[in-house]
Design a protein around this motif. Structure first.
Motif, mmCIF file in Angstrom:
data_model
loop_
_atom_site.group_PDB
_atom_site.id
_atom_site.type_symbol
_atom_site.label_atom_id
_atom_site.label_comp_id
_atom_site.label_asym_id
_atom_site.label_seq_id
_atom_site.Cartn_x
_atom_site.Cartn_y
_atom_site.Cartn_z
ATOM 1 N N ASP A 162 0.846 -1.194 0.000
ATOM 2 C CA ASP A 162 0.000 0.000 0.000
ATOM 3 C C ASP A 162 0.880 1.243 0.000
ATOM 4 O O ASP A 162 1.779 1.379 0.837
ATOM 5 N N LEU A 163 0.623 2.135 -0.948
ATOM 6 C CA LEU A 163 1.411 3.359 -1.074
ATOM 7 C C LEU A 163 0.642 4.540 -0.512
ATOM 8 O O LEU A 163 -0.557 4.682 -0.734
ATOM 9 N N GLY A 164 1.360 5.399 0.229
ATOM 10 C CA GLY A 164 0.767 6.615 0.769
ATOM 11 C C GLY A 164 1.079 7.813 -0.116
ATOM 12 O O GLY A 164 1.682 7.695 -1.187
ATOM 13 N N ILE A 165 0.688 8.996 0.361
ATOM 14 C CA ILE A 165 0.903 10.219 -0.410
ATOM 15 C C ILE A 165 2.396 10.467 -0.628
ATOM 16 O O ILE A 165 2.816 10.851 -1.722
ATOM 17 N N ALA A 166 3.205 10.222 0.406
ATOM 18 C CA ALA A 166 4.651 10.460 0.291
ATOM 19 C C ALA A 166 5.269 9.559 -0.772
ATOM 20 O O ALA A 166 6.117 9.998 -1.561
ATOM 21 N N GLU A 167 4.854 8.275 -0.787
ATOM 22 C CA GLU A 167 5.402 7.351 -1.779
ATOM 23 C C GLU A 167 4.982 7.733 -3.197
ATOM 24 O O GLU A 167 5.799 7.688 -4.126
ATOM 25 N N TYR A 168 3.704 8.120 -3.360
ATOM 26 C CA TYR A 168 3.252 8.549 -4.692
ATOM 27 C C TYR A 168 3.983 9.812 -5.135
ATOM 28 O O TYR A 168 4.310 9.979 -6.312
ATOM 29 N N TRP A 169 4.244 10.720 -4.196
ATOM 30 C CA TRP A 169 4.974 11.938 -4.534
ATOM 31 C C TRP A 169 6.393 11.607 -5.018
ATOM 32 O O TRP A 169 6.873 12.164 -5.989
ATOM 33 N N ASP A 170 7.070 10.672 -4.310
ATOM 34 C CA ASP A 170 8.412 10.268 -4.734
ATOM 35 C C ASP A 170 8.394 9.637 -6.124
ATOM 36 O O ASP A 170 9.326 9.817 -6.910
ATOM 37 N N LEU A 171 7.323 8.893 -6.426
ATOM 38 C CA LEU A 171 7.237 8.226 -7.729
ATOM 39 C C LEU A 171 6.955 9.205 -8.862
ATOM 40 O O LEU A 171 7.520 9.080 -9.959
ATOM 41 N N TYR A 172 6.092 10.187 -8.606
ATOM 42 C CA TYR A 172 5.596 11.014 -9.703
ATOM 43 C C TYR A 172 5.968 12.486 -9.601
ATOM 44 O O TYR A 172 5.496 13.295 -10.402
ATOM 45 N N LYS A 173 6.830 12.865 -8.633
ATOM 46 C CA LYS A 173 7.115 14.293 -8.450
ATOM 47 C C LYS A 173 7.776 14.916 -9.673
ATOM 48 O O LYS A 173 7.506 16.076 -10.017
ATOM 49 N N PHE A 174 8.632 14.152 -10.356
ATOM 50 C CA PHE A 174 9.289 14.714 -11.534
ATOM 51 C C PHE A 174 8.288 14.973 -12.657
ATOM 52 O O PHE A 174 8.408 15.956 -13.393
ATOM 53 N N TYR A 175 7.276 14.097 -12.781
ATOM 54 C CA TYR A 175 6.241 14.312 -13.789
ATOM 55 C C TYR A 175 5.404 15.547 -13.444
ATOM 56 O O TYR A 175 5.031 16.321 -14.332
ATOM 57 N N VAL A 176 5.104 15.711 -12.134
ATOM 58 C CA VAL A 176 4.311 16.869 -11.709
ATOM 59 C C VAL A 176 5.077 18.160 -11.980
ATOM 60 O O VAL A 176 4.533 19.136 -12.512
ATOM 61 N N ILE A 177 6.371 18.156 -11.607
ATOM 62 C CA ILE A 177 7.196 19.354 -11.825
ATOM 63 C C ILE A 177 7.296 19.660 -13.319
ATOM 64 O O ILE A 177 7.210 20.823 -13.738
ATOM 65 N N ALA A 178 7.485 18.614 -14.125
ATOM 66 C CA ALA A 178 7.579 18.820 -15.574
ATOM 67 C C ALA A 178 6.265 19.373 -16.131
ATOM 68 O O ALA A 178 6.261 20.276 -16.984
ATOM 69 N N ALA A 179 5.122 18.852 -15.628
ATOM 70 C CA ALA A 179 3.820 19.347 -16.102
ATOM 71 C C ALA A 179 3.617 20.805 -15.726
ATOM 72 O O ALA A 179 3.142 21.612 -16.535
ATOM 73 N N LEU A 180 4.007 21.173 -14.497
ATOM 74 C CA LEU A 180 3.883 22.572 -14.076
ATOM 75 C C LEU A 180 4.772 23.484 -14.912
ATOM 76 O O LEU A 180 4.386 24.607 -15.255
ATOM 77 N N ALA A 181 5.975 22.977 -15.244
ATOM 78 C CA ALA A 181 6.877 23.773 -16.082
ATOM 79 C C ALA A 181 6.274 23.996 -17.468
ATOM 80 O O ALA A 181 6.348 25.102 -18.022
ATOM 81 N N VAL A 182 5.659 22.945 -18.024
ATOM 82 C CA VAL A 182 5.028 23.069 -19.343
ATOM 83 C C VAL A 182 3.868 24.073 -19.281
ATOM 84 O O VAL A 182 3.717 24.917 -20.170
ATOM 85 N N ILE A 183 3.058 23.977 -18.207
ATOM 86 C CA ILE A 183 1.941 24.917 -18.054
ATOM 87 C C ILE A 183 2.452 26.346 -17.943
ATOM 88 O O ILE A 183 1.885 27.282 -18.530
ATOM 89 N N GLY A 184 3.549 26.526 -17.177
ATOM 90 C CA GLY A 184 4.132 27.861 -17.041
ATOM 91 C C GLY A 184 4.617 28.412 -18.369
ATOM 92 O O GLY A 184 4.410 29.598 -18.677
ATOM 93 N N ILE A 185 5.254 27.544 -19.165
ATOM 94 C CA ILE A 185 5.745 27.984 -20.483
ATOM 95 C C ILE A 185 4.578 28.372 -21.389
ATOM 96 O O ILE A 185 4.622 29.384 -22.099
ATOM 97 N N ILE A 186 3.507 27.547 -21.361
ATOM 98 C CA ILE A 186 2.331 27.854 -22.181
ATOM 99 C C ILE A 186 1.712 29.185 -21.752
ATOM 100 O O ILE A 186 1.312 30.006 -22.592
ATOM 101 N N ALA A 187 1.652 29.418 -20.415
ATOM 102 C CA ALA A 187 1.096 30.679 -19.917
ATOM 103 C C ALA A 187 1.928 31.873 -20.385
ATOM 104 O O ALA A 187 1.384 32.912 -20.773
ATOM 105 N N LEU A 188 3.259 31.716 -20.360
ATOM 106 C CA LEU A 188 4.135 32.799 -20.814
ATOM 107 C C LEU A 188 3.933 33.083 -22.307
ATOM 108 O O LEU A 188 3.940 34.231 -22.741
ATOM 109 N N ILE A 189 3.761 31.999 -23.086
ATOM 110 C CA ILE A 189 3.540 32.178 -24.525
ATOM 111 C C ILE A 189 2.231 32.916 -24.779
ATOM 112 O O ILE A 189 2.155 33.829 -25.618
#
Length: 298
Positions: free
Chosen positions: A134-161
């Motif tokens: 069973d995985l908790g929030i911390a474990e899911y964050w460790d697994l997917y944090k790079f994807y979340v950060i990358a998605a936020l970066a893409v959203i930020g770039i789109i907003a700037l454009i």
């Protein structure tokens, strides 16, 4: 006769006093990883020092040594080496030199054949069954944090454009550029919630300042220097603003002056109306400029 007696005496002396070395290999055919044992025994050492390779270094490097035990008594030296081999093929245990006192004894060589006992199509079973974790929030964050950060970066770039397409592409000498700047200032004024707080004086002070700055930059009126009455007269004389827009600006200036000096208390509805009217005027003001430019070229 004496020679025969002497020979027999020497032979008996060797048998009773000489050292005897023996070696034994448990198996000469092994499967991959199957344990085997190699033994060395030396008798009649009569307390002499026995010198051989250090522990776990007696056999060649292909041999994975599991254990290497040595037992020694005044008359016996015994060594047992358990080992495994994890490669297929034929491997040799060479003749090994062991020094007992001043004498060097040598074991006999052995050859070992190692085979892979697994057959094609054999089923391989896991040592342990798979477990549900069973995985908790911390474990899911460790697994997917790079994807979340990358998605936020893409959203930020789109907003700037989008912001660049909306604001950055407008030339600074274009009427729309000054309108966009003023619209941002109006949004900042709205965010201060003066209307909701019924702080009419602060609201009109900033609203009139924004309006005067806009008229100065967009129409090149001396809006910052003229009093309200003089400014309204100047606007009419210049004929750069449509009559409909003049009727929008006049009540804003007049109510703003009265509110700043606390001569009247505007209602929330009046403040909302003045804000929306000014915002709409700023949005369409470029049309007055374009009309004026067109009239100059006719």
């Amino acid at each position: 006769m004496k020679k025969i007696f002497l020979f027999g005496f020497l032979l008996l002396s060797f048998m009773f006093w000489g050292q005897t070395l023996s070696s034994e290999l448990s198996k000469q055919q092994l499967s991959l990883g199957e344990p085997a044992e190699f033994k060395i025994n030396i008798t009649n050492i009569t307390g002499l020092d026995v010198v051989a390779a250090p522990r776990k270094e007696l056999l060649p490097f292909h041999f994975e040594v599991l254990s290497d035990s040595i037992q020694k008594t005044p008359n016996l030296y015994s060594r047992k080496i358990k080992f495994q081999i994890f490669e297929e093929g034929k491997f040799k245990i060479p003749a090994l030199d062991i020094k007992v006192g001043d004498q060097v004894l040598r074991t006999i060589p052995y050859e070992i054949e190692v085979r892979n006992s697994a057959q094609k199509g054999d089923k391989i079973n896991d040592i342990l069954n798979n477990k549900q974790v069973d995985l908790g929030i911390a474990e899911y964050w460790d697994l997917y944090k790079f994807y979340v950060i990358a998605a936020l970066a893409v959203i930020g770039i789109i907003a700037l454009i989008i912001m660049w397409l909306k604001w950055g592409r407008v030339k600074k000498d274009s009427p729309k550029f000054e309108s966009n700047i003023t619209l941002k200032e109006l949004d900042q004024l709205k965010a201060k919630k003066y209307i909701e707080k019924n702080d009419f004086r602060s609201f009109y002070v900033e609203l009139i300042d924004i309006t005067r700055n806009f008229l100065s930059n967009q129409y090149q009126f001396p809006a910052k220097e003229l009093l309200t009455e003089d400014l309204l007269a100047y606007m009419k004389s210049q004929n750069k603003i449509s009559e409909a827009n003049e009727k929008i600006l006049a009540p804003i200036f007049e109510r703003g002056d009265l509110a700043k000096f606390a001569k009247i208390i505007p209602t929330t509805q009046e403040m909302e109306t003045d804000f929306n009217n000014l915002r709409n005027f700023v949005k369409v003001s470029y049309k007055d400029i374009e009309f004026e430019n067109l009239r100059k070229h006719v």
